[in-house]
Write an enzyme that holds these catalytic residues in place. Structure first.
Site, PDB file in Angstrom:
ATOM      1  N   ARG A 140      23.401  69.131  36.854  1.00 27.63           N
ATOM      2  CA  ARG A 140      23.283  69.888  38.097  1.00 27.63           C
ATOM      3  C   ARG A 140      22.555  71.205  37.868  1.00 27.63           C
ATOM      4  O   ARG A 140      21.686  71.602  38.665  1.00 27.63           O
ATOM      5  CB  ARG A 140      24.673  70.134  38.681  1.00 27.63           C
ATOM      6  N   LEU A 164      33.867  64.252  33.749  1.00 26.72           N
ATOM      7  CA  LEU A 164      32.930  64.231  34.863  1.00 26.72           C
ATOM      8  C   LEU A 164      33.457  65.200  35.917  1.00 26.72           C
ATOM      9  O   LEU A 164      34.665  65.337  36.083  1.00 26.72           O
ATOM     10  CB  LEU A 164      32.830  62.826  35.474  1.00 26.72           C
ATOM     11  N   ASP A 165      32.539  65.838  36.640  1.00 27.73           N
ATOM     12  CA  ASP A 165      32.960  66.717  37.730  1.00 27.73           C
ATOM     13  C   ASP A 165      33.701  65.922  38.790  1.00 27.73           C
ATOM     14  O   ASP A 165      33.529  64.708  38.919  1.00 27.73           O
ATOM     15  CB  ASP A 165      31.744  67.391  38.363  1.00 27.73           C
ATOM     16  N   LYS A 166      34.492  66.604  39.575  1.00 26.10           N
ATOM     17  CA  LYS A 166      35.311  65.957  40.600  1.00 26.10           C
ATOM     18  C   LYS A 166      34.496  65.016  41.481  1.00 26.10           C
ATOM     19  O   LYS A 166      34.891  63.875  41.739  1.00 26.10           O
ATOM     20  CB  LYS A 166      35.992  67.023  41.464  1.00 26.10           C
TER      21      LYS A 166
END
Length: 348
Positions: free
Chosen positions: A282, A174-176
């Site tokens: 995104r 997962l992205d930060k």
């Protein structure tokens, strides 16, 4: 803040054994080796043939297994001596007969793969795997600018066997600033089986998102390949020559909350991943003109109290890699996302 109410379901099932060529992006990147030894001191006399050579080229000749950029960093950091003195300029000319000494400090990458004790929110765990509810702000895997304090560092401290596994058992990321559920393997057979299941699209991953504007009603399937943006290394983009990427986006609710930063309305979305490309949701929603709230990288603006991209990995379901039992997990969103979501869907 009240404690989270996780939903965990388990029932008998048969794990799929299909074999497909596609591999999730999080599972096909090479793992840097893990080093934890002290710096090595390497010395040599400058040969006649090297007289007048730049210092960085002389150091490369002494330690050819390291990149020139890393060795230049060692020079600038004061780890290289000529004779009795430290030299910090890469362009300095060496002289025949001088003694060259290099302290080969491990690279930032190699130092990154070390255990760090930290609290990891674990939803479920057995001898084969664990389900983690990653908080927003936590980096999953070490990379430039984030060599310590990552989930991988925490996994190495929590489970000694993680050091023997690719990426410490991480099979997707997962992205930060994205919160929510991740599965981590604890044994090599589990890691292998989970990676294959993700590649075969047998792991169900569902996200909640808040996007600017009026997303079309119903379910929209986005089938658009994603790759690195040619103009910016930190962005991804839809482009024909890249890897296939597929996302189903369902509009759950649409609201015009009256927030000055949310002009044009906000759509609450439920997104289902079929592939796992970097920044996939995104990029896909932004490509349709509806970036996520507060996702500055792709054109989103802060709104409804969201100061990070409005994305939460809410549901994860798959067959257990060893027992075959069907597992399903749900994680409530963190407070910032939950408040914004409630405004859009009309809940108190």
């Amino acid at each position: 803040m009240t404690s989270k109410d996780y939903r965990v379901r388990s029932s008998p099932a048969t794990a799929g054994d299909g074999c497909v060529p596609e591999v999730d992006d999080a599972a096909d990147e090479a793992e840097p080796p893990s080093f934890d030894e002290p710096a090595e001191l390497r010395e040599a006399l400058i040969a006649d043939a090297m007289h007048g050579l730049r210092l960085d080229k002389a150091v490369v000749a002494l330690a050819p297994e390291f990149s020139r950029t890393h060795l230049q960093g060692l020079i600038e950091g004061g780890h290289v001596r000529l004779g009795d003195g430290v030299v910090t300029t890469s362009s300095h000319k060496v002289l025949a007969g001088q003694r060259l000494s290099v302290e080969l400090v491990p690279t930032a990458e190699s130092r990154a793969f070390r255990p760090e004790a930290m609290t990891i929110p674990v939803v479920f765990e057995d001898q084969h795997l664990m389900i983690v509810d990653k908080p927003a702000g936590m980096v999953v895997h070490p990379a430039a600018g984030n060599w310590q304090g990552t989930l991988l560092n925490g996994l190495l401290a929590r489970n000694a066997a993680a050091a023997t596994l690719p990426r410490a058992g991480i099979v997707h990321r997962l992205d930060k600033d994205t919160s929510g559920l991740m599965v981590v393997g604890k044994t090599l057979p589990a890691v292998t089986a989970l990676s294959r299941a993700i590649a075969a699209r047998e792991v169900h991953r569902q996200y909640l998102a808040l996007a600017h504007g009026e997303w079309p009603a119903g379910v929209t399937r986005i089938d658009a390949p994603i790759g690195r943006d040619a103009k910016s290394r930190i962005r991804m983009a839809v482009q024909a020559s890249s890897k296939a990427a597929q996302t189903d986006v369902e509009r759950v609710a649409l609201a015009h909350p009256g927030d000055a930063d949310a002009h044009g309305g906000v759509s609450a979305l439920r997104c289902t991943l079929f592939t796992g490309r970097t920044h996939q949701i995104r990029v896909h929603v932004a490509s349709r003109g509806h970036p996520l709230l507060a996702d500055a990288l792709y054109g989103g603006r802060p709104a409804l109290g969201m100061q990070r991209q409005a994305l939460h990995a809410a549901r994860l379901a798959f067959g257990h890699p060893v027992t075959g039992r069907a597992l399903s997990f749900e994680a409530p969103a963190p407070e910032d996302f939950e408040r914004a979501w409630a405004i859009v869907v009309g809940k108190e």
